[in-house]
Design a protein around this motif. Structure first.
Motif, mmCIF file in Angstrom:
data_model
loop_
_atom_site.group_PDB
_atom_site.id
_atom_site.type_symbol
_atom_site.label_atom_id
_atom_site.label_comp_id
_atom_site.label_asym_id
_atom_site.label_seq_id
_atom_site.Cartn_x
_atom_site.Cartn_y
_atom_site.Cartn_z
ATOM 1 N N ASN A 115 0.831 -1.195 0.000
ATOM 2 C CA ASN A 115 0.000 0.000 0.000
ATOM 3 C C ASN A 115 0.870 1.252 0.000
ATOM 4 O OD1 ASN A 115 -2.829 -0.822 0.077
ATOM 5 N ND2 ASN A 115 -2.345 -1.746 2.057
ATOM 6 N N GLN A 116 0.304 2.359 -0.449
ATOM 7 C CA GLN A 116 1.014 3.637 -0.431
ATOM 8 C C GLN A 116 1.480 3.945 0.996
ATOM 9 O OE1 GLN A 116 1.044 5.439 -3.453
ATOM 10 N NE2 GLN A 116 1.101 7.613 -2.995
ATOM 11 N N SER A 117 2.784 4.121 1.167
ATOM 12 C CA SER A 117 3.353 4.282 2.509
ATOM 13 C C SER A 117 4.848 4.467 2.385
ATOM 14 C CB SER A 117 3.068 3.035 3.362
ATOM 15 O OG SER A 117 3.662 1.883 2.754
ATOM 16 N N ALA A 118 5.500 4.745 3.508
ATOM 17 C CA ALA A 118 6.963 4.755 3.523
ATOM 18 C C ALA A 118 7.513 3.358 3.245
ATOM 19 C CB ALA A 118 7.465 5.277 4.866
ATOM 20 N N ASP A 119 6.749 2.323 3.637
ATOM 21 C CA ASP A 119 7.173 0.948 3.349
ATOM 22 C C ASP A 119 7.303 0.708 1.855
ATOM 23 O OD1 ASP A 119 7.449 0.004 5.948
ATOM 24 O OD2 ASP A 119 5.340 -0.577 6.104
ATOM 25 N N VAL A 135 5.811 17.006 -2.891
ATOM 26 C CA VAL A 135 4.577 16.626 -2.193
ATOM 27 C C VAL A 135 3.722 15.860 -3.189
ATOM 28 C CG1 VAL A 135 2.488 17.457 -1.048
ATOM 29 C CG2 VAL A 135 4.665 18.661 -0.697
ATOM 30 N N SER A 136 3.281 14.664 -2.825
ATOM 31 C CA SER A 136 2.550 13.856 -3.800
ATOM 32 C C SER A 136 1.545 12.915 -3.151
ATOM 33 C CB SER A 136 3.530 13.021 -4.633
ATOM 34 O OG SER A 136 2.847 12.259 -5.610
ATOM 35 N N TRP A 137 0.349 12.870 -3.758
ATOM 36 C CA TRP A 137 -0.634 11.843 -3.421
ATOM 37 C C TRP A 137 -0.765 10.847 -4.566
ATOM 38 C CZ3 TRP A 137 -4.353 11.665 -7.098
ATOM 39 C CH2 TRP A 137 -4.598 12.835 -7.833
ATOM 40 N N LEU A 138 -0.021 11.049 -5.656
ATOM 41 C CA LEU A 138 -0.135 10.165 -6.818
ATOM 42 C C LEU A 138 0.305 8.751 -6.457
ATOM 43 C CD1 LEU A 138 1.413 12.540 -9.506
ATOM 44 C CD2 LEU A 138 -1.017 12.069 -9.127
ATOM 45 N N PRO A 139 -0.306 7.733 -7.047
ATOM 46 C CA PRO A 139 0.093 6.348 -6.735
ATOM 47 C C PRO A 139 1.564 6.118 -7.049
ATOM 48 C CG PRO A 139 -1.949 6.389 -8.033
ATOM 49 C CD PRO A 139 -1.412 7.784 -8.041
ATOM 50 N N LEU A 140 2.262 5.472 -6.142
ATOM 51 C CA LEU A 140 3.685 5.219 -6.341
ATOM 52 C C LEU A 140 3.936 4.157 -7.415
ATOM 53 C CD1 LEU A 140 4.895 5.386 -2.639
ATOM 54 C CD2 LEU A 140 5.593 6.915 -4.499
#
Length: 557
Positions: free
Chosen positions: A71-75, A203-208
């Motif tokens: 999932n989108q995260s630092a991980d 700054v981003s909310w776009l899918p990684l």
């Protein structure tokens, strides 16, 4: 920066140079309404990446594919960079729990045949139910500790990762990107968007897992030593004000979004929420991934000018996964250029400024960033400026081809020009030194010998209040008398109407404005028009579902 630089080697460099500074912050709105900030310093990120890479090398061999199902995260950042550090070919994807994209995930995994899957503990069971064969590495179960080995610098022409296309015009294909490709494009982006270490952040909310999201959220910050602030796309969609507040809180912010997101933010952020925003320090707001509309730029600027937003920070851009991501962008320091063309002449292949009659206003995508662009005819021969043709690109950021899929898209030749060229499949025109994208070749609607750009038709029908914004798909279908035009769209939420009457009005309006007769107008419920994994309307899949009849059950009229 060295010839053998990779995202992983650059991470190690910044860990040594600025180890105690923040590398990445993830704003987690799943656990806090205000966004719980989860941060890693450069040293912490480097240590975690090395620990996961150590374990990955025990489970897979150099050159094996490593799918990132996180999932989108630092991980996610850790998993992606660890795969690269371990000498594997990363495949940035998404967790199985992402709704609506299970078929795409299965197809991509079948295509790339990963030897290793990197995931997190909360996705472990779903991943086990999805894959058989690959080893599964649960990265948050690997203890973070300083790396115990020196990692060799990779050959710059080795594969770094496979970037799967969004599938807006075709089935997803894995673009083979080398370390040279991706580091080069990250450097191009940093220069183009005015990034400076210590003065700017992303700054981003776009899918990684999407090309723009990956380079903006991870690639460029790692190469440039910038802090990256991330959030989940759902957090943005739930409350777009969260994105604007992150921009306010991040000095020298550089961000990006597709066109729809700017219109969505302008319409959803309240006056009370605006009172908390301070946008005068924003450096660049990149608008790309889909056609940039002049009305959207104006709407967004009007909505947030009172918050200090400057018109010149809007940066219309053109790019595609096959070029890593970035190809061209408008000049810094001035608003994006807009030109109003004669619509009929543009459809016929000539860009002529309008002097009356039907018009189309296009936003410039600027100039190529350390690359070459040519507009060519169907035989690959360059055409004069002002003539519409296919956009071809050449540069060190262009990928090597598609994984397991020989394709004439790559390695093309232009008469009298050196090097290999990428045939983008996009239509555009060079006008007074700037690139204007007009559409995609596969999407072009040709009826009765006349060309119509689907986005023009979609804008016309979306002007009706009963039609949900950014929901229309216009395309052509075969018929007894040749190709015919169809529009599929969603009703606006909280509206009821006689959809037969609305469809009749839309037919009349499209005929009057475009000289195009619509064979069919299909209304569906909100959310029913197919979209790609990056949120764009998929005309190709909508057309397929229209032809196979699977949209019939969703018709409102």
């Amino acid at each position: 920066m060295t010839e053998n630089s990779s995202f992983a080697t650059m991470l190690g460099h910044w860990a040594r140079v600025q180890g105690d500074e923040i590398a990445v912050t993830f704003l987690d709105y799943r656990t806090s309404a205000d966004g719980n900030a989860i941060s890693l310093t450069w040293r912490e990120l480097d240590d975690r990446v090395s620990a996961v890479a150590e374990r990955a090398r025990e489970l897979a061999l150099p050159g094996d594919r490593a799918a990132v199902l996180v999932n989108q995260s630092a991980d996610y950042v850790v998993a992606f960079l660890a795969a690269i550090r371990a000498g594997l070919v990363a495949v940035p994807l998404f967790a199985p729990s992402l709704p609506g994209h299970g078929d795409r995930l299965t197809a991509v995994l079948d295509d790339c045949s990963p030897a290793l899957v990197l995931t997190t503990d909360d996705e472990r069971d779903d991943v086990k139910g999805l894959v058989t064969g690959p080893e599964i590495l649960v990265l948050d179960a690997v203890p973070a500790e300083p790396g115990r080995r020196e990692w060799p610098a990779p050959d710059p022409d080795d594969l770094a990762y496979l970037q799967y296309t969004s599938g807006s015009t075709r089935s997803p294909a894995g673009v083979m990107l080398t370390h040279r490709n991706v580091v080069t494009n990250a450097q191009q982006a940093l220069r183009a968007y005015g990034a400076r270490r210590g003065a700017t952040s992303t700054v981003s909310w776009l899918p990684l897992f999407h090309d723009m999201g990956l380079i903006l959220g991870t690639g460029a910050p790692v190469v440039g030593g910038l802090t990256s602030v991330l959030m989940d796309p759902l957090a943005f969609l739930e409350r777009p004000e969260r994105w604007l507040r992150a921009l306010s809180a991040s000095p020298g912010a550089i961000s990006a979004a597709p066109n729809f997101a700017y219109a969505y933010s302008a319409s959803r952020v309240s006056e009370r929420e605006k009172s908390y925003l301070e946008l005068s320090r924003v450096v660049s707001l990149i608008n790309g991934s889909e056609p940039v509309l002049p009305s959207t730029i104006a709407k967004f600027q009007d909505a947030f000018a009172e918050c200090g937003l400057r018109p010149e920070v809007h940066r219309a851009s053109y790019g595609l996964a096959e070029a890593t991501v970035l190809v061209s962008v408008t000049d810094a320091g001035s608003p994006s250029r807009q030109v109003t063309f004669d619509r009929d002449r543009l459809a016929a292949g000539t860009a002529t400024p309008a002097s009356g009659g039907a018009t189309t206003t296009l936003v410039s995508c600027g100039r190529p960033v350390d690359q070459r662009i040519r507009i060519v005819d169907p035989d690959g021969v360059p055409v004069p400026d002002g003539t519409v043709g296919e956009i071809w690109v050449s540069g060190p950021n262009i990928g090597r081809g598609y994984w397991n899929r020989p394709d004439a898209t790559f390695g093309r030749r232009v008469p009298g020009e050196p090097g290999d060229w990428l045939a983008t499949g996009d239509l555009g025109v060079l006008f007074e030194g700037e690139l204007f994208m007009t559409g995609r070749m596969k999407d072009l609607i040709i009826v009765d010998g006349r060309n119509h750009y689907p986005q023009d038709v979609e804008q016309t029908v979306e002007a009706h209040p009963v039609v949900r914004p950014h929901s229309a798909a216009a395309f052509s279908v075969p018929g007894e008398d040749g190709e015919a035009a169809v529009v599929v769209l969603e009703r606006a939420r909280d509206t009821e109407a006689d959809y037969g009457e609305v469809a009749a009005w839309l037919r009349s309006e499209v005929s009057a404005v475009h000289g195009l007769r619509l064979r069919d107008v299909v209304f569906t419920e909100p959310g029913e028009v197919p979209r790609t994994s990056s949120g764009k309307i998929s005309r190709a899949l909508t057309r397929q579902r229209y032809l196979d009849g699977s949209l019939d059950a969703r018709r409102l009229a």
